[in-house]
Enzyme design. Structure first.
Site, PDB file in Angstrom:
ATOM      1  CB  THR A  52      -0.906   0.003   1.248  1.00  0.00           C
ATOM      2  OG1 THR A  52      -1.823  -1.093   1.153  1.00  0.00           O
ATOM      3  CG2 THR A  52      -1.699   1.300   1.368  1.00  0.00           C
ATOM      4  CB  THR A 106       6.464   3.300  -3.911  1.00  0.00           C
ATOM      5  OG1 THR A 106       6.982   4.547  -3.447  1.00  0.00           O
ATOM      6  CG2 THR A 106       7.495   2.658  -4.830  1.00  0.00           C
ATOM      7  N   GLY A 148       6.083  -0.662  -0.216  1.00  0.00           N
ATOM      8  CA  GLY A 148       6.906   0.522  -0.053  1.00  0.00           C
ATOM      9  C   GLY A 148       7.351   0.669   1.388  1.00  0.00           C
ATOM     10  CE  LYS A 195       5.156  -1.580   4.834  1.00  0.00           C
ATOM     11  NZ  LYS A 195       4.876  -0.594   3.736  1.00  0.00           N
ATOM     12  N   GLY A 196       3.467   2.667   7.505  1.00  0.00           N
ATOM     13  CA  GLY A 196       2.196   3.061   8.085  1.00  0.00           C
ATOM     14  C   GLY A 196       1.752   4.453   7.740  1.00  0.00           C
ATOM     15  N   GLY A 197       2.507   5.129   6.860  1.00  0.00           N
ATOM     16  CA  GLY A 197       2.072   6.449   6.424  1.00  0.00           C
ATOM     17  C   GLY A 197       0.713   6.419   5.756  1.00  0.00           C
ATOM     18  N   GLY A 198       0.388   5.272   5.166  1.00  0.00           N
ATOM     19  CA  GLY A 198      -0.921   5.094   4.539  1.00  0.00           C
ATOM     20  C   GLY A 198      -1.931   4.425   5.445  1.00  0.00           C
ATOM     21  CD  GLU A 222       1.535  -1.134   4.617  1.00  0.00           C
ATOM     22  OE1 GLU A 222       1.491  -0.486   3.548  1.00  0.00           O
ATOM     23  OE2 GLU A 222       1.972  -0.654   5.678  1.00  0.00           O
ATOM     24  CE  LYS A 244       9.462   8.328   1.059  1.00  0.00           C
ATOM     25  NZ  LYS A 244       8.503   7.448   0.410  1.00  0.00           N
TER      26      LYS A 244
END
Length: 242
Positions: free
Chosen positions: A32, A35, A89, A101-104, A110, A128
């Site tokens: 997710t 990218t 990503g 991770k987890g910006g989305g 994930e 990144k």
């Protein structure tokens, strides 16, 4: 066609290189984020051109919707079982390929999908890649019940780890609490630097009310870093075989 920014060129280059790792018959996890969206579009074209037979599980409703809109079939992870490869990503990655991770807001799914895969490959642009995780806020998924108590417990734990004084903000969308696909809240920890990510991850997940955190420790096998000129470089954890 809209001209891509240098960052998007890098993301698309990394996505294109990652898709080349996909083989016919694979059971594949679809990540997710921005990218990952490039990757899904590349993969859909690859499937159509080469007639690949894949079984795909998505890490979010957004990714599933995109893949299905492009003609790909998406199944549940429970229906597929174990996966051969997950491509996703990252918001940050360090030299050991530990990730934030987890910006989305999809970190829970994930992490489940990545943990159910033989290999996890991460795509990113060069911005990144960091020496120490933490400049990007660390997302923590918590259940809505008693979330402010959970926040207090996180704050106390951070104090014990000499990470006190850092803001903990509830993520919102349109002035309302953002809800994950599982109906939970996200707390974003602005830590600046995380010197011991494995220790912090374990401490966070020991707190009642915390569902999961955005530190991915020891899950990534390969990182493909795209450049604005369309070239890519590959990074592996120290000591890993190519």
């Amino acid at each position: 066609m809209t001209e891509l920014s240098p960052s998007d060129i890098a993301k698309d280059a990394a996505a294109a290189a990652a898709v080349r790792l996909v083989e016919n018959g694979m059971r594949l996890g679809l990540g997710t984020g921005s990218t990952a969206a490039f990757m899904v579009r590349r993969l859909a074209a690859f499937v159509k051109e080469d007639g690949l037979q894949l079984r795909c599980a998505a890490t979010s409703k957004a990714t599933a919707d995109l893949a299905e809109s492009l003609g790909m079939k998406v199944e549940t992870l429970d229906d597929i079982g174990w996966l051969d490869l997950t491509i996703d990503g990252a918001d940050e990655l360090d030299p050991d390929l530990n990730l934030i991770k987890g910006g989305g807001a999809a970190l829970l799914r994930e992490k489940i999908v990545a943990s159910a895969s033989d290999r996890m490959v991460v795509m990113a642009d060069g911005s990144k890649v960091v020496e120490t995780l933490g400049a990007f806020h660390l997302p923590v998924e918590v259940i809505p019940f008693g979330w402010q108590t959970t926040k207090q417990l996180i704050d106390r734990m951070l104090t014990l780890m000499d990470l006190d004084g850092r803001p903990i903000l509830q993520r919102k969308r349109d002035d309302a609490p953002l809800l994950t696909d599982e109906g939970n809240y996200i707390l974003d920890l602005s830590l600046e630097a995380i010197p011991e990510p494995a220790r912090l991850s374990a401490a966070l997940n020991a707190i009642p009310g915390v569902v999961e955190n955005g530190l991915f420790i020891g899950l990534c096998d390969l990182a493909i870093i795209g450049k604005p000129d369309g070239e890519v470089v590959e990074l592996r954890p120290e000591g890993a075989e190519e």
